[in-house]
Scaffold this motif. Sequence first.
Motif, PDB file in Angstrom:
ATOM      1  N   GLU B 118       0.838  -1.217   0.000  1.00  0.00           N
ATOM      2  CA  GLU B 118       0.000   0.000   0.000  1.00  0.00           C
ATOM      3  C   GLU B 118       0.867   1.259   0.000  1.00  0.00           C
ATOM      4  OE1 GLU B 118      -3.028  -0.015   3.040  1.00  0.00           O
ATOM      5  OE2 GLU B 118      -3.502  -2.123   2.628  1.00  0.00           O
ATOM      6  N   LEU B 119       1.911   1.224   0.809  1.00  0.00           N
ATOM      7  CA  LEU B 119       2.821   2.382   0.847  1.00  0.00           C
ATOM      8  C   LEU B 119       3.510   2.574  -0.506  1.00  0.00           C
ATOM      9  CD1 LEU B 119       4.471   1.713   4.355  1.00  0.00           C
ATOM     10  CD2 LEU B 119       2.739   3.454   3.808  1.00  0.00           C
ATOM     11  N   ALA B 120       3.904   1.460  -1.131  1.00  0.00           N
ATOM     12  CA  ALA B 120       4.568   1.543  -2.443  1.00  0.00           C
ATOM     13  C   ALA B 120       3.607   2.123  -3.472  1.00  0.00           C
ATOM     14  CB  ALA B 120       5.049   0.158  -2.869  1.00  0.00           C
ATOM     15  N   ASP B 121       2.351   1.707  -3.402  1.00  0.00           N
ATOM     16  CA  ASP B 121       1.334   2.201  -4.331  1.00  0.00           C
ATOM     17  C   ASP B 121       1.210   3.723  -4.221  1.00  0.00           C
ATOM     18  OD1 ASP B 121      -0.741   1.528  -6.275  1.00  0.00           O
ATOM     19  OD2 ASP B 121      -2.127   2.311  -4.751  1.00  0.00           O
ATOM     20  N   LEU B 122       1.260   4.224  -2.979  1.00  0.00           N
ATOM     21  CA  LEU B 122       1.186   5.684  -2.765  1.00  0.00           C
ATOM     22  C   LEU B 122       2.381   6.390  -3.401  1.00  0.00           C
ATOM     23  CD1 LEU B 122       0.056   5.813   0.996  1.00  0.00           C
ATOM     24  CD2 LEU B 122      -1.337   6.272  -1.051  1.00  0.00           C
ATOM     25  N   GLU B 123       3.487   5.657  -3.516  1.00  0.00           N
ATOM     26  CA  GLU B 123       4.686   6.243  -4.132  1.00  0.00           C
ATOM     27  C   GLU B 123       4.733   5.979  -5.640  1.00  0.00           C
ATOM     28  OE1 GLU B 123       7.737   7.298  -2.267  1.00  0.00           O
ATOM     29  OE2 GLU B 123       7.167   6.784  -0.215  1.00  0.00           O
ATOM     30  N   GLY B 124       3.680   5.364  -6.161  1.00  0.00           N
ATOM     31  CA  GLY B 124       3.614   5.108  -7.593  1.00  0.00           C
ATOM     32  C   GLY B 124       4.358   3.866  -8.053  1.00  0.00           C
ATOM     33  N   ILE B 125       4.657   2.971  -7.113  1.00  0.00           N
ATOM     34  CA  ILE B 125       5.340   1.715  -7.493  1.00  0.00           C
ATOM     35  C   ILE B 125       4.336   0.565  -7.419  1.00  0.00           C
ATOM     36  CG2 ILE B 125       7.203   0.092  -6.937  1.00  0.00           C
ATOM     37  CD1 ILE B 125       8.662   2.422  -5.528  1.00  0.00           C
ATOM     38  N   LYS B 126       4.136  -0.085  -8.563  1.00  0.00           N
ATOM     39  CA  LYS B 126       3.218  -1.231  -8.591  1.00  0.00           C
ATOM     40  C   LYS B 126       3.893  -2.456  -7.984  1.00  0.00           C
ATOM     41  CE  LYS B 126       0.593  -0.009 -12.709  1.00  0.00           C
ATOM     42  NZ  LYS B 126       0.514  -0.225 -14.164  1.00  0.00           N
ATOM     43  N   THR B 127       3.133  -3.234  -7.224  1.00  0.00           N
ATOM     44  CA  THR B 127       3.686  -4.468  -6.668  1.00  0.00           C
ATOM     45  C   THR B 127       2.727  -5.629  -6.937  1.00  0.00           C
ATOM     46  OG1 THR B 127       2.647  -4.165  -4.501  1.00  0.00           O
ATOM     47  CG2 THR B 127       4.858  -3.233  -4.783  1.00  0.00           C
ATOM     48  N   ALA B 128       3.272  -6.808  -6.846  1.00  0.00           N
ATOM     49  CA  ALA B 128       2.468  -8.033  -6.900  1.00  0.00           C
ATOM     50  C   ALA B 128       3.033  -8.967  -5.843  1.00  0.00           C
ATOM     51  CB  ALA B 128       2.559  -8.665  -8.278  1.00  0.00           C
ATOM     52  N   THR B 129       2.197  -9.832  -5.305  1.00  0.00           N
ATOM     53  CA  THR B 129       2.605 -10.663  -4.169  1.00  0.00           C
ATOM     54  C   THR B 129       2.388 -12.138  -4.442  1.00  0.00           C
ATOM     55  OG1 THR B 129       2.182  -8.952  -2.512  1.00  0.00           O
ATOM     56  CG2 THR B 129       1.999 -11.243  -1.774  1.00  0.00           C
ATOM     57  N   VAL B 130       3.389 -12.941  -4.083  1.00  0.00           N
ATOM     58  CA  VAL B 130       3.255 -14.398  -4.149  1.00  0.00           C
ATOM     59  C   VAL B 130       3.671 -14.962  -2.798  1.00  0.00           C
ATOM     60  CG1 VAL B 130       4.045 -16.521  -5.263  1.00  0.00           C
ATOM     61  CG2 VAL B 130       3.740 -14.431  -6.631  1.00  0.00           C
ATOM     62  N   ARG B 131       2.752 -15.636  -2.152  1.00  0.00           N
ATOM     63  CA  ARG B 131       3.045 -16.272  -0.854  1.00  0.00           C
ATOM     64  C   ARG B 131       3.319 -17.752  -1.067  1.00  0.00           C
ATOM     65  NH1 ARG B 131      -2.019 -13.254   2.120  1.00  0.00           N
ATOM     66  NH2 ARG B 131      -0.996 -11.218   2.272  1.00  0.00           N
ATOM     67  N   VAL B 132       4.457 -18.191  -0.571  1.00  0.00           N
ATOM     68  CA  VAL B 132       4.835 -19.589  -0.784  1.00  0.00           C
ATOM     69  C   VAL B 132       4.147 -20.461   0.270  1.00  0.00           C
ATOM     70  CG1 VAL B 132       6.743 -21.221  -0.992  1.00  0.00           C
ATOM     71  CG2 VAL B 132       7.039 -18.839  -1.737  1.00  0.00           C
ATOM     72  N   THR B 133       3.501 -21.519  -0.194  1.00  0.00           N
ATOM     73  CA  THR B 133       2.677 -22.388   0.673  1.00  0.00           C
ATOM     74  C   THR B 133       2.987 -23.855   0.398  1.00  0.00           C
ATOM     75  OG1 THR B 133       0.934 -22.322  -1.005  1.00  0.00           O
ATOM     76  CG2 THR B 133       0.753 -20.737   0.799  1.00  0.00           C
ATOM     77  N   ARG B 148       2.232 -23.024   5.396  1.00  0.00           N
ATOM     78  CA  ARG B 148       3.467 -22.235   5.545  1.00  0.00           C
ATOM     79  C   ARG B 148       4.374 -22.429   4.326  1.00  0.00           C
ATOM     80  NH1 ARG B 148       3.187 -24.679  11.090  1.00  0.00           N
ATOM     81  NH2 ARG B 148       4.374 -26.412  10.238  1.00  0.00           N
ATOM     82  N   GLY B 149       5.303 -21.493   4.178  1.00  0.00           N
ATOM     83  CA  GLY B 149       6.333 -21.636   3.150  1.00  0.00           C
ATOM     84  C   GLY B 149       7.632 -22.057   3.808  1.00  0.00           C
ATOM     85  N   ILE B 150       8.281 -23.089   3.258  1.00  0.00           N
ATOM     86  CA  ILE B 150       9.585 -23.513   3.802  1.00  0.00           C
ATOM     87  C   ILE B 150      10.583 -23.622   2.644  1.00  0.00           C
ATOM     88  CG2 ILE B 150       8.806 -24.359   6.037  1.00  0.00           C
ATOM     89  CD1 ILE B 150       8.568 -27.175   4.926  1.00  0.00           C
ATOM     90  N   ALA B 151      11.235 -24.759   2.479  1.00  0.00           N
ATOM     91  CA  ALA B 151      12.329 -24.827   1.493  1.00  0.00           C
ATOM     92  C   ALA B 151      11.866 -24.626   0.053  1.00  0.00           C
ATOM     93  CB  ALA B 151      13.070 -26.150   1.625  1.00  0.00           C
ATOM     94  N   GLY B 152      10.571 -24.838  -0.202  1.00  0.00           N
ATOM     95  CA  GLY B 152      10.033 -24.599  -1.544  1.00  0.00           C
ATOM     96  C   GLY B 152      10.209 -23.155  -1.987  1.00  0.00           C
ATOM     97  N   ASP B 153      10.424 -22.260  -1.023  1.00  0.00           N
ATOM     98  CA  ASP B 153      10.798 -20.874  -1.350  1.00  0.00           C
ATOM     99  C   ASP B 153      11.820 -20.835  -2.478  1.00  0.00           C
ATOM    100  OD1 ASP B 153       9.231 -19.755   0.644  1.00  0.00           O
ATOM    101  OD2 ASP B 153      10.908 -19.146   1.924  1.00  0.00           O
ATOM    102  N   PHE B 154      12.819 -21.713  -2.394  1.00  0.00           N
ATOM    103  CA  PHE B 154      13.903 -21.659  -3.386  1.00  0.00           C
ATOM    104  C   PHE B 154      13.368 -21.779  -4.807  1.00  0.00           C
ATOM    105  CE2 PHE B 154      16.773 -23.939  -6.267  1.00  0.00           C
ATOM    106  CZ  PHE B 154      17.738 -22.951  -6.431  1.00  0.00           C
TER     107      PHE B 154
END
Lengths: 336, 336
Positions: B118-133, B148-154
């Motif tokens: 949200e803060l990045a959006d206010l600064e004009g930077i688009k973001t996208a999110t991926v949560r590892v599960t 939870r995300g564990i070694a699959g993060d890699f």
Amino acid sequence: MKKFINDPNDVLPEMMEGYLRAYGDIIERIEDYPSVVLKDLDPGKVGLIVGGGSGHEPIFIEYLGKGMADGASQGNICAAPSPDNILAVTKAVDRGKGVVYIYGNYSGDCMNFDMAAELADLEGIKTATVRVTDDVASAPKDRISDRRGIAGDFFVMRIAGAACYAGYDLEDVKRVADKANANTRTMGVALTPGTIPGEKPAFTLGEDEMEIGMGLHGEPGIRRDKIQPADKIVDQMMKMILEDLPFKKGDDVCLLVDGFGATTRMEMMIIIRRVSQLLDKEGITLHDVKFGNFATFQEMAGSSITLMRLDDELKKLYDSPMWSILFGQKGFSTHK
Amino acid sequence: MKKFINDPNDVLPEMMEGYLRAYGDIIERIEDYPSVVLKDLDPGKVGLIVGGGSGHEPIFIEYLGKGMADGASQGNICAAPSPDNILAVTKAVDRGKGVVYIYGNYSGDCMNFDMAAELADLEGIKTATVRVTDDVASAPKDRISDRRGIAGDFFVMRIAGAACYAGYDLEDVKRVADKANANTRTMGVALTPGTIPGEKPAFTLGEDEMEIGMGLHGEPGIRRDKIQPADKIVDQMMKMILEDLPFKKGDDVCLLVDGFGATTRMEMMIIIRRVSQLLDKEGITLHDVKFGNFATFQEMAGSSITLMRLDDELKKLYDSPMWSILFGQKGFSTHK
């Protein structure tokens, strides 16, 4: 000690099967032995064989690569490879230019590699030998040839591998590897023991004790102390390293901080930080830093600090492109 | 627990100083935070930030590289990075094409990365999110978004990093990273606890006990058992992994065997061997194998098995050249 094993008698063949499953596209096993060679050997180059007992992984098997070793002749756990084992690896990596043997200076390895060299000679394969003697704690300076080889193996083997890859002849590979060894010093400290599967821990240390200079098989060190803050331990280790060569103002060095098996990256970084501060103070330049598990003794906790002093030739060889299983690679990269 | 530390309160800044000493030519620190970014960012590419609590090294800081992460936003030990921390890293890696956040699915990380977005959006930077599960043990299949995300993060971070480097736009990087996550499954088993410096061990396990499914912070697993032969443990873990996706005959997979911190290569190889046997039996092809310490919890002993199923797009991205501090590199290499 709890471990992911099946029968303790099967750990070595099962480990070898795992390595072949992971890297079977680039390494092949030497029949009857826990030894491996690269499949794709560049023609017309001197061969490099590294070796010693198993149980210290990633060394020796993961030291295979380009600009690193062509073959790893490995014995049973903590046992030297037999002369026949070494000879079989020698025949597999020789391309008519001879083969260099590099290994840590332990009596069993010395005896068996020397016998293998004689057998190779009978088969018309020239060999040269470099024994790594980086462990400052293992003998006084007037008996350097009695010192053991520990994590400094990495630097000596890397320099030799680079020289082989660059097309050096047998004598010259031996010359630069001897030079790398002569310029390499290591000091280690053990905090907790390692345990070979099916055996008892290799030594005992009190809950608040450390042993300075302990070897990678639990060989006695030079002093057992209460554990101290990291900076104080590093200061003692570095004093012994710096005075031994001696390293001097203006030197360029590579640093390797080895983790022995169970040491965290966090601890390694605290050590690297302190070593860097001390080198700054001495006017010694840090050319490259390596850290992680290079030569282990199972789940032993502790760490060693290795410095190799570089001249122009060693620097050029060290910085040349390479790859090695040790770094999870199958293709060239610069490691400086 | 004996460790190479000075004051427990100083481990994080001293660790950061160590990393900067070792890799200061290619990474720089974000002021006020234990976070780092690559110095040399390729122009015109989507940025990739990975992050979470410190204390699990080599993740996250060593995941920096080309074809890997551009920035690591790290909090204190086992604590999520603050929104301000994440925002500072976001500003540092944004090149006008937006920034992807990838992190393990823990409530603190989710909350703070969302606030940073949200803060990045206010600064004009688009973001996208991926949560590892990827952690199969952490929630049932009908609640995958609770896992939870564990070694699959890699694997997920590698695929996203490859996509960023290949010039994918923000939406497409998120799409392939989500696909990588959806095709990744992990099961872990703990044998001994890890200990944050200055604290007590994070959990206790009997001398002959293991806990299947225990998390990387000591979160409860699904079953505590007497330790069994490695093959039996692997068979149980693989059954849960294979049935969960499910993986099927004809699939191509990448395998990661993580060591948690104190697990020997010998044990990892015994696990790789058994996993390979089971995959052969199922008609599943092993495309690549990684092993070592990828996501640790200090000196915890245990191991996790991660499989990522590949389609043509994931395979192409996975096999593209890369380098990462994780592999001791500063230059490109192929890791397949």
